[in-house]
Scaffold this active site. Structure first.
Site, short mmCIF file in Angstrom:
data_model
loop_
_atom_site.label_atom_id
_atom_site.label_comp_id
_atom_site.label_asym_id
_atom_site.label_seq_id
_atom_site.Cartn_x
_atom_site.Cartn_y
_atom_site.Cartn_z
N ASP A 228 14.12 -40.66 11.65
CA ASP A 228 12.86 -40.09 10.67
C ASP A 228 13.36 -40.59 9.33
O ASP A 228 13.81 -41.69 9.25
CB ASP A 228 12.57 -38.74 10.99
CG ASP A 228 11.13 -38.24 10.45
OD1 ASP A 228 10.07 -38.37 10.82
OD2 ASP A 228 11.38 -37.88 8.88
N TYR A 374 7.68 -37.77 0.75
CA TYR A 374 6.86 -38.67 0.97
C TYR A 374 6.11 -38.97 -0.41
O TYR A 374 5.78 -40.45 -0.40
CB TYR A 374 5.61 -37.80 1.83
CG TYR A 374 6.13 -37.43 3.21
CD1 TYR A 374 5.90 -38.59 4.42
CD2 TYR A 374 6.73 -36.40 3.65
CE1 TYR A 374 6.31 -38.09 5.47
CE2 TYR A 374 7.33 -36.17 4.94
CZ TYR A 374 7.18 -36.94 5.93
OH TYR A 374 7.58 -36.74 7.06
N HIS A 431 10.37 -38.87 19.32
CA HIS A 431 10.86 -38.81 17.89
C HIS A 431 12.07 -38.09 17.52
O HIS A 431 12.85 -38.16 16.77
CB HIS A 431 9.70 -38.49 17.25
CG HIS A 431 9.97 -38.54 15.72
ND1 HIS A 431 9.82 -39.78 15.06
CD2 HIS A 431 10.27 -37.60 14.69
CE1 HIS A 431 10.22 -39.79 13.79
NE2 HIS A 431 10.17 -38.28 13.55
#
Ligand SMILES: *[C@@H]1O[C@H](CO)[C@@H](O)[C@H](O)[C@H]1NC(C)=O
Length: 463
Positions: A228, A374, A431
């Protein structure tokens, strides 16, 4: 030459030059940006204690009492639609069960003892009080070298993802002449690490902060592993600091250069040019895969634009936070789990372990600062650094787990990682590789570093 021949000659030449220059410009490598150290702490830069302090997780009774009150509040959950499971998001019938478990069975004081079972530390780096776990191997034979390995989590993960992985890396293996000492930080703004007070701390800048943290701990050269955001940060570290990073192991290799994207699209017409037969359906038809990505990426747009707004709601409500975070552990582990009543959450995970991860966000109040990564990484300033288009010359290994959100074939991964020493199609997992499949991930790290160490030995012998 006749007129027609001349015309054909000129047309072909112009076309060839045109296509050539397009490929040339696609393959132009932008300059490596010079990134200095930045003060991310509050106020003006000042001298801070540079020691490494012992740290224990010890959450106050006030915070736990406040949580209990919020969990006990009469809740206003909207019932799910008839005959639906996780298709519309976290199913509230199941959420009630999670909350009941949290209130009655989950015991933070006990979990805290477990979480403290590894040695924790804190130190100030670039103005931020950063937290990390540091585990050294026990009982190392005389001829076994101890290699430092930085392991980075992402969002919505935490240091908790690595508790089962760490012992698999720090325990010496038969017939291997090295073993790892593992450094597992909380990313800035995540869990027990302080978040930035200044705008601009994106994944690229975190690469600098993490390099500085490792230097503080005493490592000028080290290996780095991540998934990630952690994968992106270790990739940036390999690109920016090839003289320091001995090798990168990533369980989310993602290549986003223009030329890779052009190839990805060209592959629509002839998939096996890009990806081997067995994995074509993991990439094509592109439309189907982009549609799936869009379904999963709403949160990303939100956090890349207005993290502070959604952060208010998530910081106020532990139930809301749990739904928001745990939904990812359902569909990112297996997209088909959407059709299961519990989102498949208890198939691979224990509710206790999942709640550990939620608690790390809750008790530290770090959901907003974590979501800001982000915004800072999808900014104009960050894209201007162009790191996606700069190849990495650090030895790199990619573990491609089959349920990862976007399958990246070896030929695209090689565009970015010019020394790709290993690329593995993993047999199962998604993931959250470290959390889901610690054994598979650990084995792949060992195998990758064996190759990298062997190459270093050969270079040394040749020199
Ligand atoms: C946590 O802090 C409290 C109050 O400061 C102290 O009494 C307790 O011993 C600490 N617990 C641990 C596990 O360090």
């Amino acid at each position: 030459m006749g007129l027609l021949r001349k015309l054909v000659f000129v047309t072909v030449t112009v076309a060839a030059v045109g296509i050539g220059s397009i490929f040339y410009s696609l393959n132009q490598v932008p300059p490596l940006p010079e990134l200095g150290n930045t003060w991310w702490g509050a106020g003006e830069p000042r001298k801070l204690d540079e020691s490494i302090r012992n740290f224990k997780i010890n959450i106050s009774d006030d915070i736990l009492h406040d949580l209990q009150i919020r969990l006990d509040l009469h809740s206003h959950l909207t019932p799910p639609l008839e005959k639906t499971n996780f298709e519309y998001g976290f199913n509230t019938d199941y959420l009630k069960k999670v909350v009941e478990f949290w209130k009655t069975k989950y015991n933070w004081r006990e979990r805290q003892v477990f979480l403290n079972s590894f040695p924790h530390f804190k130190t100030y780096v670039d103005g931020l009080d950063l937290h990390f776990i540091h585990v050294k191997p026990q009982k190392v034979e005389k001829n076994t070298r101890v290699l430092p390995l930085l392991v980075l989590h992402g969002w919505p993960g935490s240091i908790r993802e690595f508790y089962e992985l760490i012992p698999l890396l720090t325990k010496p293996r038969k017939n291997v002449d090295f073993v790892f000492e593992v450094i597992v930080p909380s990313l800035p703004g995540y869990g027990f690490s302080e978040g930035s007070s200044k705008p601009g701390l994106g994944a690229v800048q975190m690469a600098v902060v993490m390099k500085n943290l490792m230097e503080r701990i005493g490592f000028k050269k080290f290996y780095a592993q991540g998934g990630d955001w952690g994968a992106l940060i270790v990739s940036h570290m390999g690109t920016l600091f090839p003289e320091r990073i001995l090798g990168v192991h990533s369980n989310m290799c993602f290549v986003n250069s223009i030329s890779a994207n052009v190839k990805r699209i060209l592959g629509s017409f002839w998939p096996t040019l890009i990806v081997d037969e067995a994995h074509v359906d993991k990439m094509y038809p592109l439309g189907k895969h982009y549609a799936h990505l869009l379904e999963e990426m709403g949160y990303m747009h939100l956090q890349a634009t207005k993290p502070d707004t959604v952060g208010v709601a998530l910081r106020e409500s532990p139930v809301g936070l749990a739904a928001y975070l745990l939904e990812k552990f359902s569909t990112w582990t297996d997209k088909d789990w959407r059709s299961l009543p519990d989102g498949g959450l208890t198939r691979k995970y224990k509710l206790t372990d999942l709640l550990d991860n939620v608690m790390i966000y809750w008790v530290t109040g770090s959901i907003t600062t974590s979501a800001r990564l982000y915004s800072e990484s999808f900014s104009k300033a960050q894209f201007a650094l162009n790191l996606d288009s700069i190849p990495s010359i650090t030895p790199t290994a990619c573990a491609m787990f089959p349920n990862e959100l976007a399958y990246q074939p070896k030929c695209l991964v090689q565009e970015k990682y010019r020394k790709l020493v290993r690329y593995t199609d993993m047999p199962r997992g998604g993931h959250f590789a470290a959390f889901e499949e610690p054994g598979l991930l650990a084995d792949d790290v060992w195998e990758a570093v064996k190759i990298m160490e062997r190459d270093y030995k050969q270079q040394k012998n040749a020199a």
